[in-house]
Design an enzyme around this catalytic site. Structure first.
Site, short mmCIF file in Angstrom:
data_model
loop_
_atom_site.label_atom_id
_atom_site.label_comp_id
_atom_site.label_asym_id
_atom_site.label_seq_id
_atom_site.Cartn_x
_atom_site.Cartn_y
_atom_site.Cartn_z
N GLU A 285 -0.86 44.64 58.73
CA GLU A 285 0.59 44.48 58.76
C GLU A 285 1.06 43.76 60.03
O GLU A 285 0.46 43.90 61.10
CB GLU A 285 1.26 45.85 58.68
N ASP A 286 2.13 43.00 59.86
CA ASP A 286 2.88 42.46 61.00
C ASP A 286 1.97 41.69 61.96
O ASP A 286 2.00 41.89 63.17
CB ASP A 286 3.57 43.60 61.76
N CYS B 166 8.07 43.43 55.32
CA CYS B 166 7.05 43.97 54.41
C CYS B 166 7.48 44.17 52.96
O CYS B 166 6.81 43.70 52.04
CB CYS B 166 6.48 45.26 54.97
N ASP C 129 0.52 40.92 56.01
CA ASP C 129 1.66 40.88 55.09
C ASP C 129 2.79 39.94 55.53
O ASP C 129 3.66 39.59 54.74
CB ASP C 129 2.20 42.30 54.81
N HIS C 130 2.80 39.53 56.79
CA HIS C 130 3.73 38.51 57.31
C HIS C 130 3.40 38.30 58.77
O HIS C 130 2.40 38.83 59.27
CB HIS C 130 5.20 38.90 57.12
#
Length: 611
Positions: free
Chosen positions: A30-31, A69, A230-231
């Site tokens: 994530e992130d 997200c 996810d980004h």
């Protein structure tokens, strides 16, 4: 008919004699942007992912379509753009369109054992059984003997919240951390960035253990392995910002020797590709790897497998509401340039989203701006934005030099702008409906299905109003203000708002009339404009319209969020309404759980600022 055809297409597992379907392992985090050694980041410590990269094809131009997200995951699980689905807003919930399914359901019908460890976080309501197991115990080892698996393992240690967790034992030296030019160079910023890299190192260890587990299980030679985030990073101006910095993710795919027939032509272990891929392409790609064509409703293109499609020419990004704050941005890129369209340029990039402001970097960055201690590049995040932004990623990878007005680049800018407009129309982007209108027009059904009805959503008219296009030699604004379509009127009055005081004075009569408009969103934007730019009498009338609309108990979260944001924008001029504002979040227990608490955050911010 559409559903029957789809069911026939995904009717049964592979028959005897047919090629065995490959196992597919997704390792996600994530992130996190491409801050890995294998992507050339010399500060990163990622030996396991670097080792995987030496056995994989690495994508340099992979985009999450959303810089946060839940919308990003909604893109992946549906194979559709959340801007088509009405699922673009952070923390929201809408039904899936008729005749569509989340991709695990399609894979399960093909015989796959589908597991998710552990995060879902979709803005889309699940229909029926989606996963065989989505829990802390989800694992490919629980499948039936010989059954192919699709398994996700999502590591959360790199999440934004972990950047600011204290106490923390530092691994990377903050004195050596690279700082992007848009961030001020302070001890707080250095510590946050260093801790971000520390978390990546921890995640890398987890990846190494999982890959070893796959090896020990004797499955490595029959499993395709993906890794991606996810980004972009959880740091401010990356997360929540649909620039390349917020959307570009690391992505690599490894094919064991026995499965390299499913790899793309450009596949070479240890090499990279500049092919443009994004999250909307993942569901079609999974089906292609399983030997099946994409579903008819999928909006992406398979980039691997039997049914690999031609490469994308462009990738598309978006931003809608981020928690309690509204915005509307769309972006598009090719292999070199990024075009960004700010449809609400009067709003600053650094709107006070409470969750983002928990990060020390955000706080010190804003403090230095208020004190006038930042340079032009560092200050941009805290100022109104231009309508158009255009960046050359080759010469300006941090996207700090806006080339939208550069004469020599106008043809290229127009090309990307036109690609964006075509995309918005083709996908019937429903994000141009105010959030309350989106739900009202859908009537509890899927916004995607609603938008297929031209009478309910005339995308050409609404988009034209949002862009204030010229038609037949006339400015569209006067027509928009009197349109029979409330969404067109909304954009007409929002254009009055974003063009400032002179515009508001020119259209004062129309603004006064709009305070009685049948649509709450129109009343709110007109009231915000008069509350900021109008005389004392008009401002009082406008604020008196907003105060009752701010009641969550009476109007629901979408109207309340808009009204509270408008009151916040007006500022202390509305201070006399504080007693009503302090009660605005009453009834929050009855709203959608994913937005619970956000109205109170707005109330708390207003009260703190006006004391």
């Amino acid at each position: 008919m559409r559903i029957c055809l789809m069911l026939a297409l995904f009717a049964a597992p592979a028959l005897a004699g047919e090629p065995k379907r490959p196992n597919i392992l997704w390792i996600t985090c994530e992130d996190m942007g491409p801050h890995l050694g294998c992507y050339g980041d010399k500060y990163a410590n990622t030996p396991n992912l670097d080792k995987l990269a030496k056995r994989s094809l690495r994508y340099k131009n992979a985009w999450s379509n959303a810089p946060v997200c839940a919308p990003a995951r909604s893109t992946i699980i549906s194979g559709m753009y959340p801007t088509s689905l009405g699922a673009e807003h952070m923390r929201s919930m809408v039904p899936m369109p008729k005749g569509t399914e989340m991709y695990p359901s399609l894979l399960r019908r093909l015989g796959y054992y589908c597991t998710n460890w552990i995060k879902e976080d979709y803005n889309l309501a699940k229909m029926g059984k989606v996963w065989d197991d989505s829990s802390k115990s989800a694992h490919f080892k629980n499948r039936a003997k010989g059954q192919p698996f699709f398994a996700i393992f999502n590591f959360t240690v790199t999440h934004e919240s972990q950047i600011r967790t204290r106490p923390h034992k530092q691994i990377h030296d903050p004195a050596k951390v690279p700082i992007p030019p848009y961030h001020p160079d302070t001890p707080e910023v250095r510590k946050d960035w260093a801790q971000y890299y520390d978390n990546i190192a921890k995640m890398d260890e987890m990846v190494g253990k999982l890959l070893q587990e796959l090896e020990d299980a004797g499955l490595a030679e029959e499993t395709i392995v993906f890794f991606f985030s996810d980004h972009g990073s959880g740091m401010p101006r990356n997360k929540r910002s649909p620039y390349n910095s917020g959307l570009n993710v690391p992505m690599m795919v490894h094919f064991p020797q026995s499965l390299q027939g499913l790899a793309p032509k450009e596949y070479r272990e240890g090499m990279s590709t500049d092919r443009l891929v994004s999250f909307v392409d993942l569901a079609p790609t999974l089906l292609s790897l399983a030997g099946e064509k994409a579903a008819t409703y999928h909006q992406g293109r398979a980039f691997l497998g039997k049914h690999e499609a031609p490469p994308n020419e462009y990738l598309h990004g978006f931003r809608g509401r981020m928690d309690e704050r509204y915005d509307l941005i769309r972006s598009v890129r090719d292999k070199r340039y990024v075009y960004v369209r700010n449809f609400m340029p009067h709003k600053i990039g650094g709107q006070h989203c409470e969750y983002m402001f928990q990060t020390p970097t955000t706080k010190v960055w804003k403090k230095l701006f208020d004190e006038g201690k930042l340079n032009e590049v560092q200050s941009a995040f805290w100022k109104p934005r231009p309508k158009e932004e255009f960046y050359d990623l080759k010469t300006d990878p941090h996207e700090t030099k806006n080339l939208a007005e550069a004469p020599e680049l106008q043809e290229l800018k127009y090309k990307l702008r036109n690609a964006l407009i075509e995309h918005l129309i083709e996908t019937r982007d429903v994000g141009f409906l105010p959030e309350d209108e989106l739900h009202a027009r859908s009537g509890g059904a899927s916004p995607y299905d609603m938008a297929l009805d031209e009478k309910k959503y005339n995308v050409d008219e609404v988009l034209g109003a949002a862009m204030n296009l010229w038609r037949a030699g006339r400015e569209s604004l006067p027509d928009a203000l009197t349109s029979s379509d409330s969404a067109v009127r909304y954009w007409g009055f929002l254009n009055v708002r974003k063009y400032g005081k002179e515009s508001a004075e020119k259209w004062t009569k129309q603004l006064r009339g709009a305070l009685n408009d049948s649509a709450p969103s129109v009343r709110i934007i007109a009231a915000e404009t008069l509350g900021i730019f109008g005389n004392d009498v008009d401002a009082r009338s406008a604020i008196d319209v907003l105060l009752p609309l701010a009641s969550l108990e009476k109007h629901g979260y979408a109207v309340t969020f808009q009204a509270l944001n408008a009151l916040d924008a007006i500022g202390p001029r509305a201070k006399y309404g504080l007693p009503q504002i302090q009660l605005a979040a009453k009834g929050e227990k009855r709203v959608e759980p994913r937005v619970a608490g956000m109205a109170q955050r707005l109330v708390d911010k207003i009260v703190a600022d006006w004391k």
